[in-house]
Write a protein that holds these residues in place. Sequence first.
Motif, PDB file in Angstrom:
ATOM      1  N   ILE A 110       0.865  -1.171   0.000  1.00  0.00           N
ATOM      2  CA  ILE A 110       0.000   0.000   0.000  1.00  0.00           C
ATOM      3  C   ILE A 110       0.901   1.220   0.000  1.00  0.00           C
ATOM      4  N   ASP A 111       0.825   1.983  -1.066  1.00  0.00           N
ATOM      5  CA  ASP A 111       1.735   3.107  -1.255  1.00  0.00           C
ATOM      6  C   ASP A 111       1.098   4.058  -2.259  1.00  0.00           C
ATOM      7  N   ARG A 112       1.774   5.166  -2.511  1.00  0.00           N
ATOM      8  CA  ARG A 112       1.275   6.117  -3.498  1.00  0.00           C
ATOM      9  C   ARG A 112       1.307   5.479  -4.888  1.00  0.00           C
ATOM     10  N   PRO A 113       0.293   5.758  -5.725  1.00  0.00           N
ATOM     11  CA  PRO A 113       0.286   5.178  -7.072  1.00  0.00           C
ATOM     12  C   PRO A 113       1.455   5.707  -7.898  1.00  0.00           C
ATOM     13  N   THR A 114       2.045   4.825  -8.674  1.00  0.00           N
ATOM     14  CA  THR A 114       3.178   5.185  -9.523  1.00  0.00           C
ATOM     15  C   THR A 114       2.822   4.929 -10.988  1.00  0.00           C
ATOM     16  N   ALA A 115       3.665   5.484 -11.877  1.00  0.00           N
ATOM     17  CA  ALA A 115       3.437   5.279 -13.312  1.00  0.00           C
ATOM     18  C   ALA A 115       3.559   3.805 -13.673  1.00  0.00           C
ATOM     19  N   ARG A 116       4.508   3.104 -13.061  1.00  0.00           N
ATOM     20  CA  ARG A 116       4.689   1.666 -13.341  1.00  0.00           C
ATOM     21  C   ARG A 116       3.453   0.884 -12.916  1.00  0.00           C
ATOM     22  N   LEU A 117       2.878   1.222 -11.765  1.00  0.00           N
ATOM     23  CA  LEU A 117       1.676   0.515 -11.296  1.00  0.00           C
ATOM     24  C   LEU A 117       0.522   0.731 -12.264  1.00  0.00           C
ATOM     25  N   ILE A 118       0.314   1.975 -12.698  1.00  0.00           N
ATOM     26  CA  ILE A 118      -0.805   2.269 -13.595  1.00  0.00           C
ATOM     27  C   ILE A 118      -0.619   1.572 -14.937  1.00  0.00           C
ATOM     28  N   LYS A 119       0.604   1.595 -15.478  1.00  0.00           N
ATOM     29  CA  LYS A 119       0.855   0.957 -16.771  1.00  0.00           C
ATOM     30  C   LYS A 119       0.630  -0.548 -16.698  1.00  0.00           C
ATOM     31  N   ASP A 120       1.142  -1.200 -15.659  1.00  0.00           N
ATOM     32  CA  ASP A 120       0.976  -2.647 -15.536  1.00  0.00           C
ATOM     33  C   ASP A 120      -0.472  -3.020 -15.257  1.00  0.00           C
ATOM     34  N   PHE A 121      -1.171  -2.200 -14.471  1.00  0.00           N
ATOM     35  CA  PHE A 121      -2.559  -2.524 -14.163  1.00  0.00           C
ATOM     36  C   PHE A 121      -3.453  -2.350 -15.389  1.00  0.00           C
ATOM     37  N   ASP A 122      -3.120  -1.397 -16.267  1.00  0.00           N
ATOM     38  CA  ASP A 122      -3.885  -1.227 -17.506  1.00  0.00           C
ATOM     39  C   ASP A 122      -3.823  -2.475 -18.387  1.00  0.00           C
TER      40      ASP A 122
END
Length: 612
Positions: A110-122
């Motif tokens: 649980i942490d601040r959202p990152t660009a890597r998280l958003i890209k992989d989750f997409d």
Amino acid sequence: MELDPEDVFRDEDEDPESQFFQEREASKEFVVYLIDASPKMFSYTCPSEDEKQESHFHISVSCIAQSLKSHIINRSNDEIAICFFNTREKKNLQDLNGVYVFNVPQRECIDRPTARLIKDFDLIEESFIEDIGSQNGIVSDSRENSLYSALWVAQALLRKGSSKTADKRIFLFTNEDDPFGSMRISVKEDMTRTTLQRAKDAQDLGISIELLPLSHPDKQFDISLFYKELIGLNGDELTEFMPSVGQKLEDMKDQLKKRVLAKRIAKRITFMICDGVSIELNGYALLRPATPGTITWLDSTTNLPIKVERSYVCADTGAIMQEPIQRIQPYINRDVMFTAAELSELKKISTGHLRLLGFKPLSCLKDYHNMKPSTFLYPSDKEVIGSTRAFIALHRSMIQLGRFAVAFYGGTTPPRLVALVAQDEIESDGGQISKRQDERKAFLKRYLLHSKPGVAAPRATEDQLKKASALMRRLELKDFSVCQFANPALQRHYAMLQAIALDEDELGETRDETLPDEGGMNRPGVVKAIEEFKESIYGDDSEEESDSGAKEKSRKRKAADAGDYDFVELAKTGKLKDLTVVELKTYLTANNLPLSGKKDALINRILAHVSK
């Protein structure tokens, strides 16, 4: 070591512009997204806008992906976690079956959202079945209960942070309204009891559980079967909740956006009515301007945020000062020394509480007394029991007597006098509205009826009033709010940041909602109402007169602009080339000459006209 005394003793928030923004929200938010990944969520039963079939799983993932991008813009300090349940694989600290916590490297669960998280989750839908898998995690024979396990994992993730300074929420996406419906009665009752108890334990720790249900086109999600007890709904709350059940992607995006961007407490205030009597209030910011985020300096090699540190160096020896720096203030012939703690104590005028000074008639309160945006205050019994009752008594008395309260407020910010104005509730067919809206309408009415002294105000005929009313009905904005219009420049700014951070090839389209609705204005009914109103005011020849009048005014204005230069003299001296194309065209327009061609052609045309 010498320092500027004015700089040392200056208040931290002395900048007038910073005063406007000093009401920052004191708390952050921890959010866990729980997504049901059972085979039922992958059934393609929901038609999209382009008539394609969308699964409930796709809807949930798309909503969360959009929410993650909004979090970075609206609440960049919030921390989130994504958790799937009813999965084949397991990945969680508790090692529970059927629960998978999705994350990326170099990031806590649980942490601040990152660009890597958003890209992989997409891209998670492409590999979800192969890498994580979907299966029914609630099994009667083995007493496996993935919903119970998911709530347990979410509760463990939300142990981070204090509930006093942070809001903790769980968003649950599912299309199964009765998760234990197919089991034997004894097993069903036992699993229902344990799951509800797990949810209650989480809520007792200050964690709110919010359900985002998905319905099938041929079957409505029945929240009364199980989830009404899990999220604690009853009576009117259950009735109000049912319209929020979504089927399509846009419905769920709207519901999630409303819940994620719910009103949050901007500050908690202790209101001291008199010695020994105080109540607790929550402050909410009503309207504030949206501004771009602050600049964060990054390391050029690691791309990580840089932590700025400051050290003092002795001017005599060049050594770094290890002991606390002493501040001085020249006084007569001496330098008076102060420590940082003493300076802080000197600046502290009060304890930071809101202290009541007295009451005055509302007629004494003028518009120019307002120095900054107002804050909405609402009582809270969380820390001081009885605050709501005392606040209501004070509120009703102020309304009945027509008084406002004068109070003193100060702490880390410069102290000031504030006016507490009791706002009466106004009901309409659409629900509760703000008294500010009513006052704004009254002000507009007074402004429109204003006329010069000694001059009778013009009166419209009955036909003109009728046509104007018809036009207003045609152009009426339903459920209008100033919050519906986003700043187009900011939207494009964030779209560019998103494209850079996520390595997107195309820049997302930004819609400028401040532009007129040309399609709506061209509807036959609207066009007819406008024409009838114009005809009632200007008569049958209004269009011809307005067109010819506008053309004549434009020609005269451009002729006046052309008169600013002596084109005859400029032509003789060969200085026409020093003028711009726009300036050359003003002369051509004023003399009804063609405007086509490049600059040389325009100059030759002017020379030919001048020589005649």
